[in-house]
Scaffold this active site. Structure first.
Site, mmCIF file in Angstrom:
data_model
loop_
_atom_site.group_PDB
_atom_site.id
_atom_site.type_symbol
_atom_site.label_atom_id
_atom_site.label_comp_id
_atom_site.label_asym_id
_atom_site.label_seq_id
_atom_site.Cartn_x
_atom_site.Cartn_y
_atom_site.Cartn_z
ATOM 1 N N LYS A 274 0.793 -1.268 -0.005
ATOM 2 C CA LYS A 274 -0.140 0.362 -0.058
ATOM 3 C C LYS A 274 0.337 1.515 -0.146
ATOM 4 O O LYS A 274 0.864 1.961 0.864
ATOM 5 C CB LYS A 274 -0.846 0.149 1.365
ATOM 6 C CG LYS A 274 -1.787 -0.857 1.295
ATOM 7 C CD LYS A 274 -2.379 -0.859 2.501
ATOM 8 C CE LYS A 274 -1.635 -1.613 3.962
ATOM 9 N NZ LYS A 274 -3.474 -2.037 4.786
ATOM 10 N N ASP B 76 -5.016 -5.438 11.059
ATOM 11 C CA ASP B 76 -6.718 -4.985 10.666
ATOM 12 C C ASP B 76 -7.445 -6.217 10.802
ATOM 13 O O ASP B 76 -8.770 -5.498 11.395
ATOM 14 C CB ASP B 76 -6.718 -3.488 10.003
ATOM 15 C CG ASP B 76 -5.903 -3.928 8.711
ATOM 16 O OD1 ASP B 76 -5.843 -5.492 8.353
ATOM 17 O OD2 ASP B 76 -6.070 -2.653 7.559
HETATM 18 C C1 BGC Z 1 -2.170 -5.351 3.780
HETATM 19 C C2 BGC Z 1 -2.883 -6.702 5.118
HETATM 20 C C3 BGC Z 1 -3.687 -5.852 5.574
HETATM 21 C C4 BGC Z 1 -4.286 -4.974 4.407
HETATM 22 C C5 BGC Z 1 -5.713 -3.996 5.008
HETATM 23 C C6 BGC Z 1 -2.567 -4.725 2.965
HETATM 24 O O1 BGC Z 1 -1.874 -4.619 2.343
HETATM 25 O O2 BGC Z 1 -0.938 -6.892 3.495
HETATM 26 O O3 BGC Z 1 -1.860 -6.819 6.375
HETATM 27 O O4 BGC Z 1 -4.854 -6.603 6.431
HETATM 28 O O5 BGC Z 1 -4.125 -4.594 3.484
HETATM 29 O O6 BGC Z 1 -5.405 -2.839 5.547
#
Ligand code: BGC
Length: 478
Positions: free
Chosen positions: A176, A211
């Site tokens: 992200k 989360d």
């Molecule tokens: C992460 C996860 C997370 C999800 C939602 C993903 O990019 O790898 O760990 O739960 O985003 O936030």
């Protein structure tokens, strides 16, 4: 305050008649073909998803990582007390003070802090110094002084972590848009605890929570039949309750319960590109992202990326002089320039003139020549990208439900994240997908009860800190 809030879900208004020239119509048909997932195809994706889940449960280092969370058993509803939660990995950093009052009741006070692009991609120590400062100022702001005792904090860290205890783990990768150096292979709890210690902030990091796990827990606090927690926001992922006997790779010894929450990390599903309908526009996004070839499923279904997929489609139309008379703008030419929130506005737009769509294109994106046909084409593209995302999310949810065989008994699924909460008709499109995937189950959407678990990760982290505190108190030798 209960975790469920009443919300007004915006509705998407679909248009079918573009009214364009033959070349425009032909190109739109091609785009429709590329993004449409038929019920049969959706079923195949779900089956592959399920088999990948099972691989992840059997062995380490599989595409869907299926990480045991070390949160065992279910909540009692008796969890009470004041806890801090820290939430890193969404749009903002959040510090939350949660007062758990039992049986699904709680109050929260929270402050958001903006994490700059520099902090997201710099040295991780800088990021943790910043976080420690935020926690420190939060304690001052809320006058929190617990005397000699440390305040327990649940750390919602929304990135893949190989967990080894409820408050220990090693970070596997960033996702992200985060890409700090010095974090991979390190324990986020230790990095945070060290930064807090240096600044003498009296906080004990007692739980490390994804989360999705937090969302599951917070939903379960008021709805005991909760089986899964899902995030459909900036990024995407899911967690669900699995039987220990199905976690064949488990080497962690005896547990106090025969169930454990699994953080799936399903954003990586089909990184090998065996089944997903990856288009050239998805490939362009992936290639230009900071984590190429990773998180391909996440990139097709999450808020951070949907606008960018749509932008790639629109630019191809411009280059073929099928849109905006062949002219783009600086904004539309910039990576991430077409925000997913624009898609929400456009999808919700209705009426013949599509005024709001025109406004987004002409005013927010500064495109010089926007016709009504252009507006209809853009709206159709947003519809296709948004619908595909929701249907793929339905495949993941169906996979979880099939694995935990909870469909006949029914189950609650807590979902948090901006797409689920705000994107027009996202929920209805998921429900449509589920209806197709469970043709033999009448009223499937009453059996699989999706519900908004707003701010679930904060409350969930507090619940996890509470569970961890109890575990630590009952095992004084550890
Ligand atoms: C992460 C996860 C997370 C999800 C939602 C993903 O990019 O790898 O760990 O739960 O985003 O936030």
């Amino acid at each position: 305050m209960a975790s469920q809030t009443q919300r007004k879900v915006p509705v998407a208004h679909t248009i079918t008649n573009i009214g364009g020239t033959p070349p425009q119509e032909a190109m739109v048909d091609k785009i429709v073909q590329a993004f449409t997932i038929t019920p049969e195809y959706l079923e195949q994706i779900t089956q592959h998803f399920l088999s990948e889940m099972r691989k992840g449960l059997n062995q380490e280092d599989q595409t869907i990582a299926m990480i045991p969370s070390f949160v065992e058993g279910r909540l009692t509803g008796e969890e009470i007390g004041q806890f801090l939660a820290l939430d890193l990995g969404g749009t903002n950093l959040r510090v939350v003070l949660v007062d758990l009052q039992g049986r699904g009741n709680f109050t929260t006070k929270s402050t958001k802090y903006k994490v700059s692009e520099h902090l997201k991609t710099g040295d991780v120590k800088e990021l943790y110094n910043f976080i420690a400062d935020c926690i420190d100022s939060f304690l001052t702001e809320h006058n929190l002084d617990y005397g000699t005792a440390d305040i327990h904090l649940g750390y919602t860290f929304s990135f893949p972590v190989y967990q080894s205890k409820i408050n220990r783990g090693l970070q596997k990768q960033w996702t992200k848009g985060f890409n700090c150096s010095g974090a991979i292979g390190k324990d986020p709890v230790i990095l945070l605890q060290d930064a807090l210690a240096k600044k003498h902030v009296p906080v004990l990091v007692s739980a490390l929570v994804n989360d999705t796990v937090g969302t599951l827990l917070s939903n379960a606090y008021s709805k005991p039949e909760t089986n899964a927690g899902i995030i459909l926001g900036t990024g995407s992922n899911g967690a669900y309750i699995e039987k220990m006997s199905n976690i064949r790779k488990w080497t962690g010894g005896a547990t106090s319960s025969d169930e454990m929450i699994i953080n799936m990390e399903f954003g990586a599903f089909d990184n090998e590109r065996v089944i997903l309908p990856v288009t050239p526009w998805d490939n362009k996004l992936d290639r230009e992202s900071i984590n190429p070839h990773k998180q391909i499923f996440e990139k097709m279904i999450s808020g951070m990326y949907l606008g960018e997929i749509a932008r790639n489609v629109l630019l191809e139309l411009v280059d073929r002089t099928l849109l905006f008379e062949g002219y783009s703008s600086k904004e539309l030419n910039s990576q991430w320039g077409f925000e997913t929130t624009y898609m929400s506005t456009i999808e919700a737009d209705q009426g013949d003139s599509l005024k709001n769509t025109h406004r987004v294109l002409a005013s927010s994106l500064n495109i010089p020549n926007v016709s009504e046909v252009d507006c209809r084409i853009v709206k159709r593209v947003c519809d296709l990208v948004g619908t595909r995302a929701a249907r793929l999310a339905a495949a993941a949810i169906a996979g979880i439900v099939r694995q935990s065989s909870s469909v006949q008994d029914g189950c609650d699924i807590g979902i948090d994240g901006s797409l689920y909460e705000f994107y027009p008709s996202f929920e209805q499109r998921i429900e449509q997908g589920l209806t197709e995937l469970f043709p033999d189950v009448p009223d499937i959407n009453k059996k699989i009860r999706l519900g908004l678990a707003k701010d679930g990760s904060g409350v969930g982290a507090a619940l996890c800190a509470c569970v961890a505190k109890k575990m630590a108190e009952s095992k004084p030798s550890q």
